[in-house]
Motif scaffolding. Sequence first.
Motif, PDB file in Angstrom:
ATOM      1  N   LEU A   1       1.267  -0.992  -0.413  1.00 37.36           N
ATOM      2  CA  LEU A   1      -0.024  -0.131  -0.037  1.00 37.36           C
ATOM      3  C   LEU A   1       1.230   1.439   0.028  1.00 37.36           C
ATOM      4  O   LEU A   1       0.549   2.257  -0.754  1.00 37.36           O
ATOM      5  CB  LEU A   1      -1.168  -0.281   0.591  1.00 37.36           C
ATOM      6  CG  LEU A   1      -1.659  -0.703   1.615  1.00 37.36           C
ATOM      7  CD1 LEU A   1      -2.550  -1.428   2.863  1.00 37.36           C
ATOM      8  CD2 LEU A   1      -2.800  -0.743   0.213  1.00 37.36           C
ATOM      9  N   GLY A   2       1.843   1.170   0.796  1.00 41.82           N
ATOM     10  CA  GLY A   2       2.693   2.544   0.486  1.00 41.82           C
ATOM     11  C   GLY A   2       3.676   2.878  -0.491  1.00 41.82           C
ATOM     12  O   GLY A   2       3.353   3.562  -1.263  1.00 41.82           O
ATOM     13  N   MET A   3       3.846   1.528  -0.601  1.00 36.96           N
ATOM     14  CA  MET A   3       4.378   1.815  -2.333  1.00 36.96           C
ATOM     15  C   MET A   3       4.047   2.029  -3.622  1.00 36.96           C
ATOM     16  O   MET A   3       3.165   3.315  -4.015  1.00 36.96           O
ATOM     17  CB  MET A   3       4.916   0.776  -3.053  1.00 36.96           C
ATOM     18  CG  MET A   3       6.569   0.542  -2.083  1.00 36.96           C
ATOM     19  SD  MET A   3       7.408  -1.189  -2.661  1.00 36.96           S
ATOM     20  CE  MET A   3       5.826  -2.892  -2.249  1.00 36.96           C
ATOM     21  N   GLN A   4       2.307   1.668  -3.481  1.00 36.08           N
ATOM     22  CA  GLN A   4       0.939   2.417  -4.598  1.00 36.08           C
ATOM     23  C   GLN A   4       1.047   3.812  -4.145  1.00 36.08           C
ATOM     24  O   GLN A   4       0.900   4.380  -4.924  1.00 36.08           O
ATOM     25  CB  GLN A   4       0.091   1.312  -4.283  1.00 36.08           C
ATOM     26  CG  GLN A   4      -1.172   1.768  -5.357  1.00 36.08           C
ATOM     27  CD  GLN A   4      -0.944   1.348  -6.100  1.00 36.08           C
ATOM     28  OE1 GLN A   4      -0.718  -0.107  -6.703  1.00 36.08           O
ATOM     29  NE2 GLN A   4      -0.711   2.080  -7.648  1.00 36.08           N
ATOM     30  N   ALA A   5       0.911   4.003  -2.775  1.00 35.97           N
ATOM     31  CA  ALA A   5       0.643   5.389  -2.804  1.00 35.97           C
ATOM     32  C   ALA A   5       2.379   6.480  -3.584  1.00 35.97           C
ATOM     33  O   ALA A   5       1.444   7.004  -3.903  1.00 35.97           O
ATOM     34  CB  ALA A   5       0.631   5.756  -1.322  1.00 35.97           C
ATOM     35  N   PHE A   6       2.746   6.357  -3.288  1.00 35.89           N
ATOM     36  CA  PHE A   6       3.951   6.749  -3.983  1.00 35.89           C
ATOM     37  C   PHE A   6       4.287   6.689  -5.349  1.00 35.89           C
ATOM     38  O   PHE A   6       4.091   7.711  -5.864  1.00 35.89           O
ATOM     39  CB  PHE A   6       5.111   6.186  -3.644  1.00 35.89           C
ATOM     40  CG  PHE A   6       7.055   7.608  -4.140  1.00 35.89           C
ATOM     41  CD1 PHE A   6       6.683   8.184  -3.423  1.00 35.89           C
ATOM     42  CD2 PHE A   6       7.666   6.724  -4.675  1.00 35.89           C
ATOM     43  CE1 PHE A   6       7.985   9.418  -3.500  1.00 35.89           C
ATOM     44  CE2 PHE A   6       8.253   7.450  -4.997  1.00 35.89           C
ATOM     45  CZ  PHE A   6       8.822   8.920  -4.364  1.00 35.89           C
ATOM     46  N   GLY A   7       3.711   5.587  -6.038  1.00 40.27           N
ATOM     47  CA  GLY A   7       3.313   6.063  -7.545  1.00 40.27           C
ATOM     48  C   GLY A   7       1.898   6.516  -7.806  1.00 40.27           C
ATOM     49  O   GLY A   7       2.261   7.298  -8.433  1.00 40.27           O
ATOM     50  N   LEU A   8       1.553   6.378  -7.250  1.00 33.70           N
ATOM     51  CA  LEU A   8       0.401   7.224  -7.275  1.00 33.70           C
ATOM     52  C   LEU A   8       0.204   8.747  -7.173  1.00 33.70           C
ATOM     53  O   LEU A   8       0.208   9.791  -7.750  1.00 33.70           O
ATOM     54  CB  LEU A   8      -1.158   7.310  -6.672  1.00 33.70           C
ATOM     55  CG  LEU A   8      -1.602   5.872  -7.079  1.00 33.70           C
ATOM     56  CD1 LEU A   8      -2.505   5.336  -5.685  1.00 33.70           C
ATOM     57  CD2 LEU A   8      -2.932   5.721  -8.025  1.00 33.70           C
ATOM     58  N   GLU A   9       1.363   9.476  -6.171  1.00 33.58           N
ATOM     59  CA  GLU A   9       1.920  10.836  -6.087  1.00 33.58           C
ATOM     60  C   GLU A   9       2.465  10.859  -7.077  1.00 33.58           C
ATOM     61  O   GLU A   9       2.472  12.225  -7.162  1.00 33.58           O
ATOM     62  CB  GLU A   9       2.433  10.609  -4.557  1.00 33.58           C
ATOM     63  CG  GLU A   9       3.002  12.047  -4.284  1.00 33.58           C
ATOM     64  CD  GLU A   9       3.701  12.124  -4.939  1.00 33.58           C
ATOM     65  OE1 GLU A   9       5.114  13.451  -5.800  1.00 33.58           O
ATOM     66  OE2 GLU A   9       4.997  11.679  -5.175  1.00 33.58           O
ATOM     67  N   GLU A  10       3.298  10.457  -7.401  1.00 34.70           N
ATOM     68  CA  GLU A  10       4.485  10.444  -8.536  1.00 34.70           C
ATOM     69  C   GLU A  10       3.447  10.529  -9.736  1.00 34.70           C
ATOM     70  O   GLU A  10       5.056  11.437 -11.326  1.00 34.70           O
ATOM     71  CB  GLU A  10       5.871   9.834  -8.444  1.00 34.70           C
ATOM     72  CG  GLU A  10       6.630   9.694  -7.600  1.00 34.70           C
ATOM     73  CD  GLU A  10       7.408  11.030  -7.402  1.00 34.70           C
ATOM     74  OE1 GLU A  10       8.043  11.199  -8.326  1.00 34.70           O
ATOM     75  OE2 GLU A  10       7.329  11.911  -6.810  1.00 34.70           O
ATOM     76  N   THR A  11       2.592  10.098  -9.662  1.00 36.10           N
ATOM     77  CA  THR A  11       1.235  10.365 -11.353  1.00 36.10           C
ATOM     78  C   THR A  11       1.079  11.350 -10.977  1.00 36.10           C
ATOM     79  O   THR A  11      -0.125  10.909 -12.427  1.00 36.10           O
ATOM     80  CB  THR A  11       1.590   8.797 -11.513  1.00 36.10           C
ATOM     81  OG1 THR A  11       0.769   8.213 -10.799  1.00 36.10           O
ATOM     82  CG2 THR A  11       2.483   7.959 -12.416  1.00 36.10           C
ATOM     83  N   GLY A  12       0.918  12.420  -9.868  1.00 35.19           N
ATOM     84  CA  GLY A  12      -0.617  12.989  -9.603  1.00 35.19           C
ATOM     85  C   GLY A  12      -1.741  12.874  -9.575  1.00 35.19           C
ATOM     86  O   GLY A  12      -2.829  14.145  -9.553  1.00 35.19           O
ATOM     87  N   ASP A  13      -1.905  11.722  -8.831  1.00 41.11           N
ATOM     88  CA  ASP A  13      -2.820  11.042  -8.147  1.00 41.11           C
ATOM     89  C   ASP A  13      -3.349  11.348  -6.660  1.00 41.11           C
ATOM     90  O   ASP A  13      -2.770  10.482  -5.742  1.00 41.11           O
ATOM     91  CB  ASP A  13      -3.222   9.841  -8.823  1.00 41.11           C
ATOM     92  CG  ASP A  13      -5.242   9.466  -8.374  1.00 41.11           C
ATOM     93  OD1 ASP A  13      -5.648   9.955  -7.922  1.00 41.11           O
ATOM     94  OD2 ASP A  13      -5.520   8.258  -9.287  1.00 41.11           O
ATOM     95  N   TYR A  14      -3.181  12.549  -6.309  1.00 40.63           N
ATOM     96  CA  TYR A  14      -2.406  12.709  -4.999  1.00 40.63           C
ATOM     97  C   TYR A  14      -3.823  11.985  -4.339  1.00 40.63           C
ATOM     98  O   TYR A  14      -3.452  11.830  -3.051  1.00 40.63           O
ATOM     99  CB  TYR A  14      -2.504  14.524  -4.855  1.00 40.63           C
ATOM    100  CG  TYR A  14      -1.603  15.079  -5.485  1.00 40.63           C
ATOM    101  CD1 TYR A  14      -0.358  14.584  -5.671  1.00 40.63           C
ATOM    102  CD2 TYR A  14      -1.844  16.692  -7.078  1.00 40.63           C
ATOM    103  CE1 TYR A  14       1.388  14.831  -6.534  1.00 40.63           C
ATOM    104  CE2 TYR A  14      -0.323  16.454  -7.064  1.00 40.63           C
ATOM    105  CZ  TYR A  14       0.400  15.937  -7.208  1.00 40.63           C
ATOM    106  OH  TYR A  14       1.884  16.070  -7.678  1.00 40.63           O
ATOM    107  N   ARG A  15      -5.280  12.812  -4.331  1.00 40.13           N
ATOM    108  CA  ARG A  15      -6.275  11.807  -3.558  1.00 40.13           C
ATOM    109  C   ARG A  15      -5.957  10.466  -2.503  1.00 40.13           C
ATOM    110  O   ARG A  15      -6.247  10.490  -2.020  1.00 40.13           O
ATOM    111  CB  ARG A  15      -7.675  12.107  -3.762  1.00 40.13           C
ATOM    112  CG  ARG A  15      -8.994  11.970  -2.719  1.00 40.13           C
ATOM    113  CD  ARG A  15      -9.761  12.405  -3.970  1.00 40.13           C
ATOM    114  NE  ARG A  15     -10.080  11.336  -4.950  1.00 40.13           N
ATOM    115  CZ  ARG A  15      -9.869  10.151  -5.196  1.00 40.13           C
ATOM    116  NH1 ARG A  15     -10.808   9.087  -4.186  1.00 40.13           N
ATOM    117  NH2 ARG A  15     -10.449   9.233  -6.396  1.00 40.13           N
ATOM    118  N   ARG A  16      -6.292   9.819  -4.543  1.00 42.97           N
ATOM    119  CA  ARG A  16      -5.701   8.123  -3.691  1.00 42.97           C
ATOM    120  C   ARG A  16      -4.614   7.813  -3.341  1.00 42.97           C
ATOM    121  O   ARG A  16      -4.231   6.765  -2.689  1.00 42.97           O
ATOM    122  CB  ARG A  16      -6.299   7.514  -5.038  1.00 42.97           C
ATOM    123  CG  ARG A  16      -7.184   7.762  -5.400  1.00 42.97           C
ATOM    124  CD  ARG A  16      -7.285   6.294  -6.206  1.00 42.97           C
ATOM    125  NE  ARG A  16      -6.860   5.964  -7.702  1.00 42.97           N
ATOM    126  CZ  ARG A  16      -6.887   5.299  -8.444  1.00 42.97           C
ATOM    127  NH1 ARG A  16      -7.143   4.518  -8.199  1.00 42.97           N
ATOM    128  NH2 ARG A  16      -6.057   5.889  -9.521  1.00 42.97           N
TER     129      ARG A  16
END
Length: 441
Positions: free
Chosen positions: A163-178
């Motif tokens: 979950l933490g790695m998915q969070a960082f990947g989503l952040e780096e692709t601009g999906d900040y809410r998720r």
Amino acid sequence: MMTPDTSGLALTGASGSAREHYLRGLSELQRFVGDPVGSVDLAIAEAPGFVMAHVLKGYLFGLATEREAMVVARACHEAALPLVATAREQGHVMALGHLAAGRWHEASRVLEDLTIEFPLDALALQAGHQIDFFTGNARMLRDRIGRALPAWDKAMPGCHAILGMQAFGLEETGDYRRAEQFGRAAIELEPRDGWAQHAVAHVMEMQSRQRDGIAWMHANKDGWTRESFLQVHNWWHLALFHYDLGETEAVLALFDGPIYGKRSTLSLNMVDASAILWRLHLGGIDVGDRWAHLAANWAPKAAAGNYAFNDAHAMMAFVGAGLEAPAGTLLETQREAMLAGDDNAGFTRDVGHPVTLAVKAFGEGNYAETVRLLRPIRAVAHSFGGSHAQRDVIDLTLIEAALRDGNTPLARALTAERALARPESPLSTLFMQRASTLDAN
């Protein structure tokens, strides 16, 4: 001799106690706490034929971005090569071999194929994710984990890390809410997951939510500091929030304390130290002898030439301290590195060398040259690694150089660009005000 891990995947050559040491080391890596090298060394001592123990140790050193550590990574690969292994484990040995030889992209591809076939291979996901970070591959930071995510549930050991790695990947692709949702969910499962903690900090940095970020870091301070080898980077994130608010004293206090009070010689820690001092330097802040102490620890690494992202941050320290000799050594080493056959040759040629030259030009007051060097590489800067937050120092340097050079059209364009991207940032407002006062002629 074959025994399974917690996901039912084979651990060839492991004894019962060696398995426990290995799983502890993997868990420590997933949380960025403790001594995973010590744990895996115990596993190897207990079961020298335990192939994945050698692989885990190899990843730990191969992902350290230190030239000396690569010697250990290569030794781990050589130790693992002749051992009995399953096809999956052989894939890991192959990936480690690529990594130890500086073939980051090849290692990434092998690990990608492994996790497509074995989505519960936590180590393959972890190592691949770190390689995506060091190569600046935002899409794979997100998609490598996203592909495996359906196979996981929160009851599984180590799910917090997924979950933490998915969070960082989503952040780096601009999906900040998720990204924030995934990061918070990871911390609920495991408060000591330093990577998840940092993923949420990234969200708040990119959204210019400085006060939220400061509160987030303080709310779980024991979780991300206790025995954590990622804590310097997380302290750096806290310092960034204070920096954007113009709270220089707080930034310097963090630098003198948890960021660089112990004067680490590890490149990953010195990168953070250089990055925060350079931001202050851009703002005209006198940091006293802090540059000298930091540059003294960077100097022995001036001839390393193994990771361009580190080189750029070493040059910041050499410029800040006014050290010509190691700066010259670094540039010569980069020229040699660009002739090599590994991936760092490309990292250096495409981004690292221009950035390093630009930092030196800025230090010499040659702001027009800084602008000339930095403008062409912004679109490809991700390819030499790091995160958006870390690479932001390139944009900050470019903006400051344009302002100091009196390049009114460019300064106004760049500051308008930043204000649109970060409208809530006090620093954006300051840049806009400075650009507006430049002589339009």
